[in-house]
Design a protein around this motif. Structure first.
Motif: not given
Length: 70
Positions: A2-3, A35-42
């Motif tokens: 994923g993204q 919807r393709e996002t697998a993870l968000v790094v904050a």
């Protein structure tokens, strides 16, 4: 896998280094939460991408969690 989307200011690496790390782990780098996002790094001072990810049930992790993940 994923993204992965990166938001906010990173403390320990550049965005380019974070992008390369994500790609080395099998993620595709993206600029927007979809919807393709697998993870968000904050990083520090994240923006609306965190809110968008939470609304979609996408995991949000800190820079340190991302770096130390195996």
């Amino acid at each position: 896998m994923g993204q992965v989307v990166i938001t906010g200011q990173l403390e320990g690496m550049t965005r380019e280094e974070a992008r390369k790390l994500a790609e080395a782990r099998g993620y595709e780098y993206a600029r927007r939460v979809t919807r393709e996002t697998a993870l968000v790094v904050a990083g520090t001072h994240p923006g609306s991408k965190v809110v968008a990810a939470q609304a979609k049930g996408i995991p949000v992790v800190s820079e340190a969690e991302f770096v130390n993940a195996r």
